[in-house]
Motif scaffolding. Structure first.
Motif, PDB file in Angstrom:
ATOM      1  N   SER A  19       0.850  -1.196   0.000  1.00  0.00           N
ATOM      2  CA  SER A  19       0.000   0.000   0.000  1.00  0.00           C
ATOM      3  C   SER A  19       0.878   1.235   0.000  1.00  0.00           C
ATOM      4  CB  SER A  19      -0.928   0.014   1.221  1.00  0.00           C
ATOM      5  OG  SER A  19      -0.174   0.053   2.414  1.00  0.00           O
ATOM      6  N   ASN A  20       0.274   2.373  -0.324  1.00  0.00           N
ATOM      7  CA  ASN A  20       0.989   3.642  -0.262  1.00  0.00           C
ATOM      8  C   ASN A  20       0.088   4.700   0.365  1.00  0.00           C
ATOM      9  OD1 ASN A  20      -0.824   4.361  -2.289  1.00  0.00           O
ATOM     10  ND2 ASN A  20       0.693   4.301  -3.928  1.00  0.00           N
ATOM     11  N   THR A  21       0.586   5.911   0.449  1.00  0.00           N
ATOM     12  CA  THR A  21      -0.152   6.999   1.081  1.00  0.00           C
ATOM     13  C   THR A  21      -1.506   7.230   0.429  1.00  0.00           C
ATOM     14  OG1 THR A  21       1.851   8.119   1.815  1.00  0.00           O
ATOM     15  CG2 THR A  21      -0.095   9.487   1.508  1.00  0.00           C
ATOM     16  N   GLN A  22      -1.517   7.295  -0.885  1.00  0.00           N
ATOM     17  CA  GLN A  22      -2.763   7.582  -1.604  1.00  0.00           C
ATOM     18  C   GLN A  22      -3.816   6.517  -1.337  1.00  0.00           C
ATOM     19  OE1 GLN A  22      -2.274   7.857  -5.852  1.00  0.00           O
ATOM     20  NE2 GLN A  22      -4.302   8.726  -6.182  1.00  0.00           N
ATOM     21  N   MET A  23      -3.418   5.267  -1.285  1.00  0.00           N
ATOM     22  CA  MET A  23      -4.352   4.191  -1.005  1.00  0.00           C
ATOM     23  C   MET A  23      -4.867   4.280   0.428  1.00  0.00           C
ATOM     24  SD  MET A  23      -2.247   1.091  -2.878  1.00  0.00           S
ATOM     25  CE  MET A  23      -3.366  -0.226  -2.361  1.00  0.00           C
ATOM     26  N   ALA A  24      -3.964   4.441   1.396  1.00  0.00           N
ATOM     27  CA  ALA A  24      -4.362   4.444   2.802  1.00  0.00           C
ATOM     28  C   ALA A  24      -5.247   5.635   3.146  1.00  0.00           C
ATOM     29  CB  ALA A  24      -3.115   4.444   3.685  1.00  0.00           C
ATOM     30  N   ASP A  25      -5.033   6.758   2.471  1.00  0.00           N
ATOM     31  CA  ASP A  25      -5.817   7.956   2.777  1.00  0.00           C
ATOM     32  C   ASP A  25      -7.248   7.898   2.246  1.00  0.00           C
ATOM     33  OD1 ASP A  25      -4.467   9.609   4.512  1.00  0.00           O
ATOM     34  OD2 ASP A  25      -3.238  10.523   2.949  1.00  0.00           O
ATOM     35  N   GLN A  26      -7.616   6.810   1.595  1.00  0.00           N
ATOM     36  CA  GLN A  26      -9.020   6.611   1.256  1.00  0.00           C
ATOM     37  C   GLN A  26      -9.851   6.294   2.505  1.00  0.00           C
ATOM     38  OE1 GLN A  26      -9.647   3.915  -2.140  1.00  0.00           O
ATOM     39  NE2 GLN A  26      -7.534   4.308  -2.751  1.00  0.00           N
ATOM     40  N   ILE A  27      -9.167   6.022   3.623  1.00  0.00           N
ATOM     41  CA  ILE A  27      -9.827   5.701   4.891  1.00  0.00           C
ATOM     42  C   ILE A  27      -9.714   6.923   5.794  1.00  0.00           C
ATOM     43  CG2 ILE A  27      -9.846   4.124   6.849  1.00  0.00           C
ATOM     44  CD1 ILE A  27      -8.406   2.101   4.959  1.00  0.00           C
ATOM     45  N   ALA A  28     -10.820   7.578   6.042  1.00  0.00           N
ATOM     46  CA  ALA A  28     -10.811   8.890   6.703  1.00  0.00           C
ATOM     47  C   ALA A  28     -10.208   8.851   8.103  1.00  0.00           C
ATOM     48  CB  ALA A  28     -12.233   9.445   6.759  1.00  0.00           C
ATOM     49  N   GLU A  29     -10.427   7.769   8.859  1.00  0.00           N
ATOM     50  CA  GLU A  29      -9.947   7.761  10.239  1.00  0.00           C
ATOM     51  C   GLU A  29      -8.419   7.686  10.333  1.00  0.00           C
ATOM     52  OE1 GLU A  29     -11.110   4.552  12.739  1.00  0.00           O
ATOM     53  OE2 GLU A  29     -10.542   2.993  11.324  1.00  0.00           O
ATOM     54  N   LEU A  30      -7.745   7.402   9.215  1.00  0.00           N
ATOM     55  CA  LEU A  30      -6.285   7.379   9.221  1.00  0.00           C
ATOM     56  C   LEU A  30      -5.675   8.758   9.011  1.00  0.00           C
ATOM     57  CD1 LEU A  30      -5.502   4.136   7.166  1.00  0.00           C
ATOM     58  CD2 LEU A  30      -5.809   4.388   9.634  1.00  0.00           C
ATOM     59  N   HIS A  31      -6.493   9.735   8.650  1.00  0.00           N
ATOM     60  CA  HIS A  31      -5.967  11.045   8.283  1.00  0.00           C
ATOM     61  C   HIS A  31      -5.228  11.734   9.429  1.00  0.00           C
ATOM     62  CE1 HIS A  31      -8.961  11.674   4.694  1.00  0.00           C
ATOM     63  NE2 HIS A  31      -8.151  10.639   4.534  1.00  0.00           N
ATOM     64  N   ARG A  32      -5.570  11.412  10.645  1.00  0.00           N
ATOM     65  CA  ARG A  32      -4.974  12.096  11.804  1.00  0.00           C
ATOM     66  C   ARG A  32      -3.578  11.588  12.137  1.00  0.00           C
ATOM     67  NH1 ARG A  32      -8.441  10.122  17.052  1.00  0.00           N
ATOM     68  NH2 ARG A  32      -6.803  11.281  18.154  1.00  0.00           N
ATOM     69  N   TYR A  33      -3.143  10.475  11.519  1.00  0.00           N
ATOM     70  CA  TYR A  33      -1.887   9.847  11.907  1.00  0.00           C
ATOM     71  C   TYR A  33      -0.811   9.986  10.816  1.00  0.00           C
ATOM     72  CZ  TYR A  33      -5.060   7.576  15.196  1.00  0.00           C
ATOM     73  OH  TYR A  33      -6.013   7.344  16.163  1.00  0.00           O
ATOM     74  N   PRO A  34       0.456  10.133  11.225  1.00  0.00           N
ATOM     75  CA  PRO A  34       1.552  10.066  10.248  1.00  0.00           C
ATOM     76  C   PRO A  34       1.734   8.632   9.761  1.00  0.00           C
ATOM     77  CG  PRO A  34       2.445  10.230  12.465  1.00  0.00           C
ATOM     78  CD  PRO A  34       0.954  10.376  12.596  1.00  0.00           C
TER      79      PRO A  34
ATOM     80  N   VAL B 101      -4.538  -6.230  -1.074  1.00  0.00           N
ATOM     81  CA  VAL B 101      -4.651  -4.988  -0.312  1.00  0.00           C
ATOM     82  C   VAL B 101      -5.490  -3.966  -1.067  1.00  0.00           C
ATOM     83  CG1 VAL B 101      -3.323  -3.031   0.556  1.00  0.00           C
ATOM     84  CG2 VAL B 101      -2.512  -5.360   0.962  1.00  0.00           C
ATOM     85  N   ALA B 102      -5.330  -3.890  -2.378  1.00  0.00           N
ATOM     86  CA  ALA B 102      -6.106  -2.922  -3.167  1.00  0.00           C
ATOM     87  C   ALA B 102      -7.603  -3.163  -3.016  1.00  0.00           C
ATOM     88  CB  ALA B 102      -5.696  -3.000  -4.643  1.00  0.00           C
ATOM     89  N   ASN B 103      -8.016  -4.416  -3.035  1.00  0.00           N
ATOM     90  CA  ASN B 103      -9.435  -4.748  -2.869  1.00  0.00           C
ATOM     91  C   ASN B 103      -9.912  -4.468  -1.451  1.00  0.00           C
ATOM     92  OD1 ASN B 103      -8.412  -7.223  -4.964  1.00  0.00           O
ATOM     93  ND2 ASN B 103     -10.180  -6.025  -5.592  1.00  0.00           N
ATOM     94  N   ARG B 104      -9.068  -4.765  -0.478  1.00  0.00           N
ATOM     95  CA  ARG B 104      -9.451  -4.536   0.913  1.00  0.00           C
ATOM     96  C   ARG B 104      -9.638  -3.041   1.183  1.00  0.00           C
ATOM     97  NH1 ARG B 104     -12.433  -4.955   4.878  1.00  0.00           N
ATOM     98  NH2 ARG B 104     -11.545  -5.081   6.966  1.00  0.00           N
ATOM     99  N   ILE B 105      -8.754  -2.227   0.654  1.00  0.00           N
ATOM    100  CA  ILE B 105      -8.881  -0.785   0.868  1.00  0.00           C
ATOM    101  C   ILE B 105     -10.126  -0.246   0.173  1.00  0.00           C
ATOM    102  CG2 ILE B 105      -7.822   1.454   0.312  1.00  0.00           C
ATOM    103  CD1 ILE B 105      -5.126   0.206   0.983  1.00  0.00           C
TER     104      ILE B 105
END
Length: 387
Positions: free
Chosen positions: A192-207, A291-295
């Motif tokens: 995964s990368n930043t762009q993929m992980a940031d599709q999940i809003a609750e992760l936005h608060r964390y580095p 991972v792409a499907n899970r995200i």
């Protein structure tokens, strides 16, 4: 401020007396080999070794300190020549809120606090001498203990299909398991990368952290980050995670997710892409969700926060034509892998490895290589391309 390269997830395979720590780790992956490889060959400035709770590993570090071969920094961490060792541990959680084992990382500033934490773990763990062992304690209690010891708490490789927060498809939110206020960062993992992980809003608060999860010396720094710090110390890293006083993660260097072992959903028996629970090609039900499907399942927003650049880093050993002899020739000429990947000019590379491979290394710096994606436990690969 200066820039420093760091990989905070490196395992120990064996102790100095050849006792196993990470069972699946290389037998040559000892603490001394890690320190030498990370500094002299990889060119890193900071490493997190995440098996420092093991008593024999702590004793080895203590012996180094007594011999004057290293020293503890006042702001946390242990300095070996030009390299800072950050003491960490990986723990497997499976409490009543956690359906399926989840790995987390705890980092502590000094050896005294790691000894205290190791003793605390011993009462809740079957075998303190091994890596990534299951702890019989609630996740939130572990978080509180880490904070009591001035430590950092980071969920590990959160999308990997096995032993991660989101990997098994059971959990939909971090809050189901963890205290959101006692998380210091999120480790993304290799698919995964930043762009993929940031599709999940609750992760936005964390580095976001990009680490190698190395099980051999060769894999050290296959993912890493560049930090802006005054000095490579535990406290400065902690400030960078908090975005405190200009300290920061300047860039994440991670595999293009397509190179990861779990990017695409595949049948683990015949390696065919699948979109359902049974493989059309062989009829197997041994499906590893990518991972792409899970995200995509977890996606909750298209709005992303401002993040450090995520550079699609390609380790040298992924490049066609870089075998052991070529790798050693590059190191003989340019000292470290960080120099080769970031600093050496294309013309200088050409003089050592030829025009085609030199151009491929330069293309890897800007994410322009052609890739075949991985999945089902098999890495993707770089397609050989002529200039």
């Amino acid at each position: 401020m200066k820039s420093w390269y760091a990989d905070f997830h490196i395992h120990i395979g064996r102790t100095r007396t050849n006792k196993p720590v990470k069972i699946t780790g290389s037998k040559t992956l000892t603490l001394s080999h890690i320190l030498n490889e990370a500094s002299a060959r990889k060119g890193l400035d900071m490493v997190g070794v995440i098996d420092c709770h093991v008593p024999e590993v702590m004793k080895e570090i203590e012996d180094y300190l007594e011999k004057g071969e290293c020293y503890e920094l006042s702001e946390g961490g242990i300095r070996f020549e030009s390299l800072t060792l950050i003491l960490g541990t990986e723990i497997e959680i499976y409490d009543e809120n956690c359906q399926g084992p989840i790995h987390v990382l705890v980092y502590l500033p000094d050896l005294t606090k790691m000894k205290h934490f190791s003793d605390w773990l011993r009462a809740r763990m079957t075998n303190i001498t091994l890596s990534s062992q299951r702890i019989y304690e609630k996740a939130e209690v572990i978080q509180e203990k880490a904070k009591e010891l001035d430590g950092l708490f980071i969920p590990a490789h959160i999308f990997t299909p096995f032993k991660s927060l989101f990997g098994k498809g059971v959990h939909q939110s971090i809050s189901e398991i963890f205290d959101l206020n006692n998380i210091d960062g999120i480790e993304l993992g290799l698919s995964s990368n930043t762009q993929m992980a940031d599709q999940i809003a609750e992760l936005h608060r964390y580095p976001f952290l990009t680490n190698s999860d190395a099980h051999s010396t060769q894999k050290i720094a296959r993912e890493y980050q560049c930090l802006y710090l005054k000095q490579p110390t535990f406290l400065e890293w902690k400030k960078a995670l908090q975005g405190n006083c200009d300290r920061k993660i300047a860039a994440n260097f991670g595999l293009d997710p397509k190179l990861g072992k779990y990017y695409e959903t595949l049948c683990s028996k015949c390696n065919s892409p699948v979109g359902q629970l049974v493989c059309d090609s062989c009829g197997s039900k041994k499906i590893v969700k990518g991972v792409a499907n899970r995200i995509q399942e977890l996606s909750s927003t298209s709005t992303c926060p401002v993040r450090p650049p995520y550079v699609h880093h390609v380790p040298l050993d992924f490049l066609p034509g870089v075998g052991p002899k070529t790798f050693e020739r590059l190191l003989d000429s340019f000292s470290t892998e960080m120099n080769i990947l970031h600093r050496v000019t294309e013309s200088d590379l050409t003089g050592v490895v030829g025009e085609s491979l030199a151009h491929m290394i330069v293309l890897s710096r800007s994410g322009q290589l052609t890739l075949e994606q991985g999945g089902g436990g098999t890495y993707g690969k770089v397609v050989n391309q002529k200039r």
